[in-house]
Scaffold this motif. Structure first.
Motif, PDB file in Angstrom:
ATOM      1  N   ALA A 195       4.421  -9.215   2.035  1.00  0.00           N
ATOM      2  CA  ALA A 195       5.792  -9.425   1.342  1.00  0.00           C
ATOM      3  C   ALA A 195       6.324 -10.830   1.298  1.00  0.00           C
ATOM      4  CB  ALA A 195       6.976  -8.640   1.899  1.00  0.00           C
ATOM      5  N   PHE A 196       5.986 -11.492   2.396  1.00  0.00           N
ATOM      6  CA  PHE A 196       6.139 -12.890   2.539  1.00  0.00           C
ATOM      7  C   PHE A 196       5.378 -13.811   1.590  1.00  0.00           C
ATOM      8  CE2 PHE A 196       5.422 -17.131   4.492  1.00  0.00           C
ATOM      9  CZ  PHE A 196       6.696 -17.632   4.261  1.00  0.00           C
ATOM     10  N   TYR A 197       4.004 -13.386   1.559  1.00  0.00           N
ATOM     11  CA  TYR A 197       3.084 -14.176   0.722  1.00  0.00           C
ATOM     12  C   TYR A 197       3.527 -13.879  -0.844  1.00  0.00           C
ATOM     13  CZ  TYR A 197      -0.567 -15.801   3.633  1.00  0.00           C
ATOM     14  OH  TYR A 197      -1.427 -16.533   4.469  1.00  0.00           O
ATOM     15  N   VAL A 198       3.792 -12.777  -1.279  1.00  0.00           N
ATOM     16  CA  VAL A 198       4.527 -12.572  -2.556  1.00  0.00           C
ATOM     17  C   VAL A 198       5.506 -13.476  -2.808  1.00  0.00           C
ATOM     18  CG1 VAL A 198       5.285 -10.697  -4.114  1.00  0.00           C
ATOM     19  CG2 VAL A 198       3.159 -10.156  -2.730  1.00  0.00           C
ATOM     20  N   ILE A 199       6.401 -13.233  -2.010  1.00  0.00           N
ATOM     21  CA  ILE A 199       7.817 -14.227  -2.193  1.00  0.00           C
ATOM     22  C   ILE A 199       7.465 -15.524  -2.300  1.00  0.00           C
ATOM     23  CG2 ILE A 199      10.001 -14.936  -1.056  1.00  0.00           C
ATOM     24  CD1 ILE A 199       9.960 -12.125  -0.027  1.00  0.00           C
ATOM     25  N   ALA A 200       6.542 -16.186  -1.331  1.00  0.00           N
ATOM     26  CA  ALA A 200       6.097 -17.727  -1.475  1.00  0.00           C
ATOM     27  C   ALA A 200       5.508 -17.680  -2.721  1.00  0.00           C
ATOM     28  CB  ALA A 200       5.237 -17.735  -0.347  1.00  0.00           C
ATOM     29  N   ILE A 242      -1.896 -18.755 -11.554  1.00  0.00           N
ATOM     30  CA  ILE A 242      -2.429 -19.440 -10.278  1.00  0.00           C
ATOM     31  C   ILE A 242      -1.509 -18.485  -9.118  1.00  0.00           C
ATOM     32  CG2 ILE A 242      -2.579 -21.306  -8.576  1.00  0.00           C
ATOM     33  CD1 ILE A 242      -3.590 -23.127 -10.692  1.00  0.00           C
ATOM     34  N   PRO A 243      -0.009 -18.581  -9.134  1.00  0.00           N
ATOM     35  CA  PRO A 243       0.638 -17.900  -8.321  1.00  0.00           C
ATOM     36  C   PRO A 243       0.343 -16.358  -8.228  1.00  0.00           C
ATOM     37  CG  PRO A 243       2.105 -19.367  -9.206  1.00  0.00           C
ATOM     38  CD  PRO A 243       0.712 -19.561 -10.070  1.00  0.00           C
ATOM     39  N   VAL A 244       0.020 -15.736  -9.524  1.00  0.00           N
ATOM     40  CA  VAL A 244      -0.449 -14.341  -9.777  1.00  0.00           C
ATOM     41  C   VAL A 244      -1.661 -14.153  -8.937  1.00  0.00           C
ATOM     42  CG1 VAL A 244      -0.859 -12.428 -11.012  1.00  0.00           C
ATOM     43  CG2 VAL A 244       1.045 -13.772 -11.567  1.00  0.00           C
ATOM     44  N   GLY A 245      -2.552 -14.919  -9.084  1.00  0.00           N
ATOM     45  CA  GLY A 245      -4.060 -14.691  -8.780  1.00  0.00           C
ATOM     46  C   GLY A 245      -3.825 -14.689  -7.119  1.00  0.00           C
ATOM     47  N   PHE A 246      -3.104 -15.677  -6.539  1.00  0.00           N
ATOM     48  CA  PHE A 246      -2.848 -15.521  -5.042  1.00  0.00           C
ATOM     49  C   PHE A 246      -2.235 -14.490  -4.574  1.00  0.00           C
ATOM     50  CE2 PHE A 246      -3.718 -20.482  -5.195  1.00  0.00           C
ATOM     51  CZ  PHE A 246      -4.790 -20.346  -4.442  1.00  0.00           C
ATOM     52  N   ALA A 247      -1.217 -14.205  -5.124  1.00  0.00           N
ATOM     53  CA  ALA A 247      -0.396 -13.123  -4.620  1.00  0.00           C
ATOM     54  C   ALA A 247      -1.172 -11.691  -4.863  1.00  0.00           C
ATOM     55  CB  ALA A 247       0.990 -12.735  -5.586  1.00  0.00           C
ATOM     56  N   LEU A 248      -1.993 -11.537  -5.802  1.00  0.00           N
ATOM     57  CA  LEU A 248      -2.882 -10.253  -5.779  1.00  0.00           C
ATOM     58  C   LEU A 248      -3.721 -10.015  -4.631  1.00  0.00           C
ATOM     59  CD1 LEU A 248      -4.108 -10.388  -9.415  1.00  0.00           C
ATOM     60  CD2 LEU A 248      -2.402  -8.758  -8.479  1.00  0.00           C
ATOM     61  N   MET A 249      -4.169 -11.150  -3.868  1.00  0.00           N
ATOM     62  CA  MET A 249      -5.095 -11.144  -2.650  1.00  0.00           C
ATOM     63  C   MET A 249      -4.482 -10.199  -1.511  1.00  0.00           C
ATOM     64  SD  MET A 249      -6.680 -14.932  -2.913  1.00  0.00           S
ATOM     65  CE  MET A 249      -7.287 -15.418  -4.422  1.00  0.00           C
ATOM     66  N   LEU A 251      -1.883  -8.185  -1.901  1.00  0.00           N
ATOM     67  CA  LEU A 251      -1.905  -7.055  -2.292  1.00  0.00           C
ATOM     68  C   LEU A 251      -3.025  -6.228  -2.536  1.00  0.00           C
ATOM     69  CD1 LEU A 251       0.567  -7.826  -5.219  1.00  0.00           C
ATOM     70  CD2 LEU A 251       1.373  -6.715  -2.904  1.00  0.00           C
ATOM     71  N   TYR A 252      -4.175  -6.793  -2.883  1.00  0.00           N
ATOM     72  CA  TYR A 252      -5.376  -6.021  -2.805  1.00  0.00           C
ATOM     73  C   TYR A 252      -5.806  -5.402  -1.589  1.00  0.00           C
ATOM     74  CZ  TYR A 252     -10.475  -5.711  -3.194  1.00  0.00           C
ATOM     75  OH  TYR A 252     -11.813  -5.338  -2.953  1.00  0.00           O
ATOM     76  N   PHE A 253      -5.562  -6.230  -0.616  1.00  0.00           N
ATOM     77  CA  PHE A 253      -6.069  -5.876   0.878  1.00  0.00           C
ATOM     78  C   PHE A 253      -5.177  -4.726   1.319  1.00  0.00           C
ATOM     79  CE2 PHE A 253      -8.829  -9.601   0.798  1.00  0.00           C
ATOM     80  CZ  PHE A 253      -9.832  -9.260   1.475  1.00  0.00           C
ATOM     81  N   PHE A 254      -3.911  -4.822   1.064  1.00  0.00           N
ATOM     82  CA  PHE A 254      -3.035  -4.032   1.598  1.00  0.00           C
ATOM     83  C   PHE A 254      -3.154  -2.561   0.987  1.00  0.00           C
ATOM     84  CE2 PHE A 254       1.194  -1.840   2.208  1.00  0.00           C
ATOM     85  CZ  PHE A 254       1.329  -1.914   3.257  1.00  0.00           C
ATOM     86  N   PHE A 255      -3.305  -2.542  -0.366  1.00  0.00           N
ATOM     87  CA  PHE A 255      -3.520  -1.222  -0.896  1.00  0.00           C
ATOM     88  C   PHE A 255      -4.583  -0.770  -1.406  1.00  0.00           C
ATOM     89  CE2 PHE A 255       0.914  -3.023  -2.268  1.00  0.00           C
ATOM     90  CZ  PHE A 255       1.575  -1.879  -2.028  1.00  0.00           C
ATOM     91  N   CYS A 256      -5.597  -1.577  -1.335  1.00  0.00           N
ATOM     92  CA  CYS A 256      -7.001  -1.117  -1.680  1.00  0.00           C
ATOM     93  C   CYS A 256      -8.228  -1.135  -0.473  1.00  0.00           C
ATOM     94  CB  CYS A 256      -7.399  -1.889  -2.671  1.00  0.00           C
ATOM     95  SG  CYS A 256      -6.327  -1.988  -4.281  1.00  0.00           S
ATOM     96  N   LYS A 257      -7.805  -1.919   0.438  1.00  0.00           N
ATOM     97  CA  LYS A 257      -8.886  -1.856   1.559  1.00  0.00           C
ATOM     98  C   LYS A 257      -8.609  -1.048   2.793  1.00  0.00           C
ATOM     99  CE  LYS A 257     -11.881  -4.504   1.290  1.00  0.00           C
ATOM    100  NZ  LYS A 257     -13.142  -4.612   0.711  1.00  0.00           N
TER     101      LYS A 257
END
Length: 257
Positions: A195-200, A242-249, A251-257
């Protein structure tokens, strides 16, 4: 030398230094995003761990890294100085009325956005850079059958090998490396960190939308012919992509890994 000192110490000189360091950091963001896209590969971290080793051991990149650290520090210091000077020179009433009416929210709150980003950088470095450089991440071994191209991976213990070794034995490529990919997977299992990464990254978006255009204005590259291009890059590439690309990382690990 006597003439250069007053220029660098002036408000314009400080803004120029902020602009140049900011544009350098924008360039880094592009390169860093491209490299971190290796995280999305379904290869147990093979490509990303190779990238991580290159970024931390290739001499030219290490030199650029030191310039990066210096740029972050200088950019932050000069931002604090300019913000303090502006507040000291501007009456409170004027700042509350005229300033709020004639400027966008992100331009009025660059200090807040920058503070969030500084906390983010410290958190990011502590979770990944510090642990990687202080041997606090696990190790992994990849075995690639060169005849079939099939790669298997196994978590291993640190042994009597360098932190990255690659050899070929009997038609099998064997790579032993620090598994930063696993550390990323572990870190982004924490919902609060995600959540903090997405806010950042949202703060980064607002920061770049204003800062990118402002940096080009400060260095004098503000011809009406190029303003639409600069605005497009500032909003859609640096403010969105660029911010969306970084935010997806995370989110990808939390929801998909």
């Amino acid at each position: 030398m006597s003439k250069s000192k007053p220029v660098l110490n002036s408000s314009l000189g400080k803004k120029l230094i902020m602009s140049l360091t900011g544009l350098f950091l924008c360039t880094f963001l592009v390169v860093h995003l491209i490299g971190n896209l290796q995280l999305f590969k379904d290869d147990a971290g093979y490509a990303f761990n190779n990238y991580a080793y290159l970024m931390t051991h290739f001499a030219p990149i290490k030199v650029v890294s030191y310039l990066l650290y210096a740029s972050v520090i200088v950019h932050a210091i000069y931002a604090i100085i300019l913000t303090s000077n502006n507040k000291a020179a501007r009456p409170i009433g004027y700042a509350a009325s005229a300033g709020g009416a004639n400027s966008k929210w992100n331009s009025r709150n660059m200090g807040i956005l920058g503070t969030v980003l500084l906390v983010f950088i410290a958190t990011h470095m502590a979770n990944f850079w510090w642990k990687y450089h202080n041997d606090q991440v696990p190790y992994i071994e990849y075995r690639t059958d060169l005849s079939t191209g099939v790669t298997t991976s196994t978590e291993i213990q640190a042994g009597d090998f360098h932190d990255f070794t690659k050899v070929t034995e009997n038609g099998v490529e064997i790579l032993k490396a620090r598994d930063l990919y696993k550390q990323v997977d572990y870190a982004f299992d924490n919902v609060f960190l995600v959540a903090f990464y997405v806010i950042a990254m949202a703060a980064l978006a607002f920061h770049l939308i204003h800062g990118f255009r402002s940096a080009f204005q400060t260095v004098g590259f503000d011809h009406k012919k190029y303003v639409p291009i600069i605005q497009f890059l500032g909003v859609w590439i640096f403010g969105v992509l660029i911010p969306v690309g970084f935010a997806l990382m995370p989110l990808y690990f939390f929801f998909c890994k």
